[in-house]
Design an enzyme around this catalytic site. Structure first.
Site, PDB file in Angstrom:
ATOM      1  N   TYR A  92       0.952  -1.098   0.098  1.00 34.09           N
ATOM      2  CA  TYR A  92      -0.024   0.116   0.099  1.00 34.09           C
ATOM      3  C   TYR A  92       0.756   1.158  -0.041  1.00 34.09           C
ATOM      4  O   TYR A  92       0.664   2.131  -0.752  1.00 34.09           O
ATOM      5  CB  TYR A  92      -0.899  -0.012   1.195  1.00 34.09           C
ATOM      6  CG  TYR A  92      -2.065   0.974   1.255  1.00 34.09           C
ATOM      7  CD1 TYR A  92      -3.038   0.797   0.693  1.00 34.09           C
ATOM      8  CD2 TYR A  92      -1.617   2.295   1.694  1.00 34.09           C
ATOM      9  CE1 TYR A  92      -3.936   2.020   0.457  1.00 34.09           C
ATOM     10  CE2 TYR A  92      -2.642   3.423   1.673  1.00 34.09           C
ATOM     11  CZ  TYR A  92      -3.911   2.968   1.056  1.00 34.09           C
ATOM     12  OH  TYR A  92      -4.794   3.989   1.026  1.00 34.09           O
ATOM     13  N   PHE A 144      -8.013  19.225 -25.250  1.00 35.44           N
ATOM     14  CA  PHE A 144      -8.444  17.898 -25.172  1.00 35.44           C
ATOM     15  C   PHE A 144      -9.752  17.752 -24.487  1.00 35.44           C
ATOM     16  O   PHE A 144      -9.931  18.374 -23.591  1.00 35.44           O
ATOM     17  CB  PHE A 144      -7.363  17.039 -24.628  1.00 35.44           C
ATOM     18  CG  PHE A 144      -7.566  15.599 -24.794  1.00 35.44           C
ATOM     19  CD1 PHE A 144      -7.723  14.898 -25.928  1.00 35.44           C
ATOM     20  CD2 PHE A 144      -8.103  14.792 -23.761  1.00 35.44           C
ATOM     21  CE1 PHE A 144      -8.053  13.845 -26.079  1.00 35.44           C
ATOM     22  CE2 PHE A 144      -8.509  13.554 -23.876  1.00 35.44           C
ATOM     23  CZ  PHE A 144      -8.465  12.739 -25.271  1.00 35.44           C
ATOM     24  N   THR A 145     -10.482  16.671 -24.888  1.00 36.84           N
ATOM     25  CA  THR A 145     -11.963  16.919 -24.316  1.00 36.84           C
ATOM     26  C   THR A 145     -11.935  16.706 -22.939  1.00 36.84           C
ATOM     27  O   THR A 145     -12.809  17.588 -22.249  1.00 36.84           O
ATOM     28  CB  THR A 145     -12.570  15.399 -24.914  1.00 36.84           C
ATOM     29  OG1 THR A 145     -11.810  14.299 -24.511  1.00 36.84           O
ATOM     30  CG2 THR A 145     -13.038  15.602 -26.341  1.00 36.84           C
ATOM     31  N   ASP A 235       1.104  18.835 -20.881  1.00 35.77           N
ATOM     32  CA  ASP A 235       0.422  17.599 -21.339  1.00 35.77           C
ATOM     33  C   ASP A 235       1.029  16.783 -22.070  1.00 35.77           C
ATOM     34  O   ASP A 235       1.292  16.956 -23.401  1.00 35.77           O
ATOM     35  CB  ASP A 235      -0.913  17.893 -21.934  1.00 35.77           C
ATOM     36  CG  ASP A 235      -1.810  16.530 -21.898  1.00 35.77           C
ATOM     37  OD1 ASP A 235      -1.161  15.563 -22.068  1.00 35.77           O
ATOM     38  OD2 ASP A 235      -2.984  16.602 -22.130  1.00 35.77           O
ATOM     39  N   LYS A 278      -1.506   6.258 -22.887  1.00 36.05           N
ATOM     40  CA  LYS A 278      -0.895   6.725 -24.337  1.00 36.05           C
ATOM     41  C   LYS A 278       0.547   6.611 -24.424  1.00 36.05           C
ATOM     42  O   LYS A 278       1.052   5.912 -25.350  1.00 36.05           O
ATOM     43  CB  LYS A 278      -1.124   8.260 -24.557  1.00 36.05           C
ATOM     44  CG  LYS A 278      -2.542   8.637 -24.104  1.00 36.05           C
ATOM     45  CD  LYS A 278      -3.673   8.464 -24.930  1.00 36.05           C
ATOM     46  CE  LYS A 278      -4.967   8.562 -24.640  1.00 36.05           C
ATOM     47  NZ  LYS A 278      -5.496  10.046 -24.430  1.00 36.05           N
ATOM     48  N   ARG A 401     -14.118  12.502 -34.269  1.00 35.62           N
ATOM     49  CA  ARG A 401     -13.657  13.630 -33.546  1.00 35.62           C
ATOM     50  C   ARG A 401     -14.221  15.111 -34.332  1.00 35.62           C
ATOM     51  O   ARG A 401     -13.619  15.609 -35.157  1.00 35.62           O
ATOM     52  CB  ARG A 401     -11.982  13.746 -33.610  1.00 35.62           C
ATOM     53  CG  ARG A 401     -11.516  12.553 -32.738  1.00 35.62           C
ATOM     54  CD  ARG A 401     -11.151  12.845 -31.307  1.00 35.62           C
ATOM     55  NE  ARG A 401     -12.482  12.661 -30.419  1.00 35.62           N
ATOM     56  CZ  ARG A 401     -12.500  12.471 -29.131  1.00 35.62           C
ATOM     57  NH1 ARG A 401     -11.347  12.212 -28.787  1.00 35.62           N
ATOM     58  NH2 ARG A 401     -13.676  12.412 -28.225  1.00 35.62           N
ATOM     59  N   PHE A 467     -20.282  12.418 -26.450  1.00 32.48           N
ATOM     60  CA  PHE A 467     -19.703  11.423 -27.477  1.00 32.48           C
ATOM     61  C   PHE A 467     -19.463   9.848 -26.646  1.00 32.48           C
ATOM     62  O   PHE A 467     -19.538   9.204 -27.606  1.00 32.48           O
ATOM     63  CB  PHE A 467     -18.402  12.065 -28.157  1.00 32.48           C
ATOM     64  CG  PHE A 467     -17.342  12.043 -27.002  1.00 32.48           C
ATOM     65  CD1 PHE A 467     -17.095  13.246 -26.443  1.00 32.48           C
ATOM     66  CD2 PHE A 467     -16.463  11.068 -27.044  1.00 32.48           C
ATOM     67  CE1 PHE A 467     -15.977  13.351 -25.593  1.00 32.48           C
ATOM     68  CE2 PHE A 467     -15.255  11.177 -25.934  1.00 32.48           C
ATOM     69  CZ  PHE A 467     -15.076  12.387 -25.258  1.00 32.48           C
TER      70      PHE A 467
HETATM   71  C1  LIG Z   1      -5.737  10.814 -23.235  1.00 30.07           C
HETATM   72  C2  LIG Z   1      -5.534  12.215 -23.305  1.00 30.07           C
HETATM   73  C3  LIG Z   1      -5.722  12.741 -21.838  1.00 30.07           C
HETATM   74  C4  LIG Z   1      -6.548  11.957 -20.802  1.00 30.07           C
HETATM   75  O1  LIG Z   1      -6.150  10.735 -20.353  1.00 30.07           O
HETATM   76  P1  LIG Z   1      -6.975   9.577 -19.749  1.00 30.07           P
HETATM   77  O2  LIG Z   1      -5.926   8.679 -19.463  1.00 30.07           O
HETATM   78  O3  LIG Z   1      -7.809   9.146 -21.035  1.00 30.07           O
HETATM   79  O4  LIG Z   1      -7.548  10.090 -18.761  1.00 30.07           O
HETATM   80  C5  LIG Z   1      -5.335  13.988 -21.593  1.00 30.07           C
HETATM   81  N1  LIG Z   1      -4.568  14.788 -22.677  1.00 30.07           N
HETATM   82  C6  LIG Z   1      -4.468  14.063 -23.843  1.00 30.07           C
HETATM   83  C7  LIG Z   1      -3.675  14.702 -24.712  1.00 30.07           C
HETATM   84  C8  LIG Z   1      -4.840  12.849 -24.032  1.00 30.07           C
HETATM   85  O5  LIG Z   1      -4.568  12.274 -25.121  1.00 30.07           O
END
Ligand SMILES: *Cc1c(COP(=O)(O)O)cnc(C)c1O
Length: 494
Positions: A92, A144-145, A235, A278, A401, A467
C-alpha cells in the site's frame, strides 16, 4: 533486475530503403503473442452499429475487426514490460515499484517530484482543482476533451491559441501544434494576469490530428510564462511522438537523441502530466515537477481522489509497466513505428484523392469528414456518420472527432467543431501492413459511394462528454442502402 530496454545502436534512423523504391515502413519487432480476430458479415455489422446507437464507443469488440478507436491503453506491450510486471512489489505504501516509476520519470522527463494518478484526466482534476478558480482563463494550444470538461467544472474558460492556418486540413506546416505568441500575450493582457493561473501546451495536439509543436515555440511560450509569472503546464500524454517529429522536422534537433529532446521539452515546463495509457502502453498516469511548492499544493488531493502517494489508484503491475514503457519512449525504433505507419496510410489515401489531415501526425490517420461528406451539414454530424458508415462497410472501428465530440451552448445549439474528423488510431506495434492496406481499400471504396452516406441525430444525449455514451439514429435509411451497395460491389466477401 533489468528494467531498461536495449537501446544501443538506435541512434540512426530506422528507415530502410527498398530496392523497388517503394516507401514501406518496416516493422522492427516480431509478433510473439497474438489475439485472434474475426470479421462479422455486413448484416451483423448493421445490427451491431444500430445496437450501438451509431456511436462507435458503444460497439462491442466481438463485432469489430480492427479496433482503431484509440491509442489509449491499446499500444502493444513489450516483452520487457511484461517481465517487469511479474516483479512488482505489492504494498500500500512505500512500494519499490513506485520508486522504479519515480526513477524512470526522473530519467526520461528530468522531474524528480512525482505524483501517481489513475489516468490522465485524474491529473487534470488534481491540477485544475488546485490552481484554477471560477472566472479564470487557461490559454492553451488546443483543448483535449477531458481537459476542457475539467476546466469547465472548475468554472474556468479556455483560449485556444493555435496559428490561424493550423486548422486547415491540408497543410505543409510541420508544427501545426504551435501556439501563436502574439495571441498568447494578448489573451494574458486582456484577461488580466492574475486570472491566468496556467498556460497549457499539449504535445502532439490530439484533436487537431496528432500535430506537434516545435521546441522553438515551446521556448517562446515558456519565456512569456516566466515573464508573466504564470506556470507552464505540459500535457505529455503524446510526448514521444512529438519528440519524434521534432527530430524529423526541426533542423536544430536532427542529430539529437529522443531522450535529449524529451529532457529539453520537459525542462521548459513547470508541471508535466501524462496519461500513461498513451505514452507507455500501460495504465495510469502521473504529475511531475521540480518545484517543491507545486508538489506540496498538488499532493493534498492525491490521497483524496486517487489513492496513497505511492500508487495513486494504479496497480503495482501497471506501475512497473509504466516505468519500462517510459524508458522505451526514448527508443527511435519503438517511438517511430506508429508515426511511420500513419504516414504510409495518409500518403496512400492522399494519392487516391481522399481528404486527410496533412502533414501526417501522431496517434492515427485523420480523415476529413467535412471534405469526404460535404453534403452533410455539421449539425447532422458528418464525422459521426462517417465513423458509423466506415464500420458498417469494413468492421473497422474509428472515432468521431468533430461536432459530436463537442457540446452545446447555453441556448442549446451545437457548438460546431473547428474540424470534422474521423480518427483511425494506429496504436503502436499492433496492426500489420496488410491490415493497413485493408483500411485503405475499404475507405477508397466508401469514397466512391460517399453520396449514399447520410446524417445522424441524437436520440439520447448526455449533458457532459456526450460522445462517450450518447445514442443516435440515422436520418434516413442510408445505412441499408449503403449495405446493399456493398453487397453489389463485393458479393459474398466479408
Ligand atoms: C488521453 C488524453 C488525456 C486523458 O487521459 P486519460 O488517461 O484518457 O484520462 C489527456 N490529454 C491528452 C492529450 C490525451 O491524449
Amino acid at each position: 533486475m533489468s528494467s531498461s530496454p536495449d537501446t544501443s545502436g538506435h541512434s540512426a534512423s530506422p528507415a530502410v530503403r527498398f530496392f523497388s523504391g517503394e516507401n514501406i515502413p518496416l516493422e522492427m519487432h516480431k509478433v510473439r503473442v497474438v489475439q485472434k480476430l474475426s470479421l462479422p458479415p455486413i448484416e451483423e455489422r448493421l445490427s451491431a452499429i444500430r445496437r450501438a446507437g451509431f456511436n462507435t464507443f458503444l460497439l462491442k469488440t466481438r463485432d469489430v475487426y480492427l479496433d482503431m478507436l484509440t491509442d489509449s491503453g491499446t499500444n502493444a506491450m513489450s516483452d520487457v514490460q511484461m517481465g517487469a510486471m511479474m516483479q512488482a512489489d505489492d504494498a500500500y505504501a512505500g512500494s519499490q515499484s513506485f520508486e522504479r516509476m519515480q526513477a524512470a520519470i526522473e530519467e526520461v522527463f528530468g522531474k524528480r517530484l512525482v505524483l501517481p494518478v489513475h489516468q490522465g484526466r485524474a491529473a487534470e482534476n488534481v491540477i485544475f482543482r488546485s490552481y484554477v478558480k471560477a472566472g479564470d482563463l487557461v490559454p492553451m494550444n488546443y483543448h483535449f476533451t477531458t481537459t476542457l470538461a475539467h476546466l469547465e467544472l472548475n468554472g474556468a474558460k479556455i483560449a485556444e491559441l493555435l496559428h490561424d492556418e493550423a486548422l486547415q486540413v491540408k497543410s505543409t506546416n510541420p508544427f501545426k501544434g504551435n501556439m501563436d505568441i502574439a495571441k498568447l500575450r494578448h489573451a494574458i493582457a486582456s484577461h488580466g494576469v492574475q486570472n491566468v493561473p496556467l498556460i497549457r501546451m499539449e504535445a502532439s495536439t490530439n484533436l487537431i490530428g496528432g500535430q506537434p509543436f516545435s521546441i522553438a515555440n515551446l521556448r517562446e511560450v515558456a519565456q512569456v510564462a516566466k515573464e508573466a509569472g504564470i506556470l507552464l503546464l505540459l500535457d505529455a500524454s503524446l510526448i514521444g511522438e512529438n519528440a519524434w517529429f521534432i527530430k524529423q522536422r526541426e533542423p536544430e534537433f536532427q542529430q539529437a537523441s529522443i531522450a535529449s529532446i524529451l529532457h529539453e521539452m520537459c525542462a521548459l515546463a513547470d508541471i508535466v502530466y501524462f496519461s500513461s495509457r498513451k505514452v507507455s502502453s500501460s495504465r495510469g498516469g502521473a504529475i511531475c515537477t521540480n518545484r517543491p511548492e507545486v508538489f506540496d499544493k498538488l499532493k493534498v488531493l492525491v490521497p483524496l481522489f486517487e489513492g496513497f502517494l505511492t500508487y495513486g489508484g494504479m496497480s503495482v503491475r501497471e506501475i512497473e509497466a509504466m516505468a519500462v514503457g517510459l524508458r522505451e519512449t526514448t527508443d527511435d525504433t519503438i517511438i517511430s513505428q506508429s508515426p511511420s505507419f500513419i504516414r504510409y496510410l495518409v500518403e496512400r489515401l492522399e494519392a487516391l484523392g481522399i481528404p486527410v489531415v496533412t502533414p501526417a501526425g501522431g496517434l492515427g490517420c485523420h480523415v476529413d469528414a467535412g471534405g469526404f461528406l460535404p453534403h452533410i451539414p455539421q449539425a447532422e454530424y458528418p464525422a459521426g456518420a462517417l465513423a458509423a458508415a466506415f464500420y458498417l462497410i469494413s468492421g473497422v472501428r474509428g472515432m468521431e472527432r468533430g461536432t459530436l465530440s463537442s457540446t452545446r451552448d447555453s441556448y442549446g445549439n451545437d457548438i460546431l467543431a473547428d474540424a470534422e474528423l474521423l480518427r483511425l488510431a494506429l496504436p503502436r506495434r499492433v496492426f500489420t501492413l496488410s491490415q493497413v492496406k485493408y483500411v485503405e481499400d475499404r475507405l477508397h471504396w466508401l469514397y466512391t459511394q460517399r453520396e449514399l452516406v447520410g446524417g445522424l441525430r441524437f436520440v439520447e444525449e448526455p449533458s457532459v462528454l456526450r460522445f462517450f455514451m450518447g445514442r443516435l439514429e440515422a436520418l434516413s435509411d442510408w445505412p441499408e442502402k449503403l449495405m446493399q451497395a456493398f453487397k453489389r460491389a463485393f458479393g459474398d466477401s466479408l
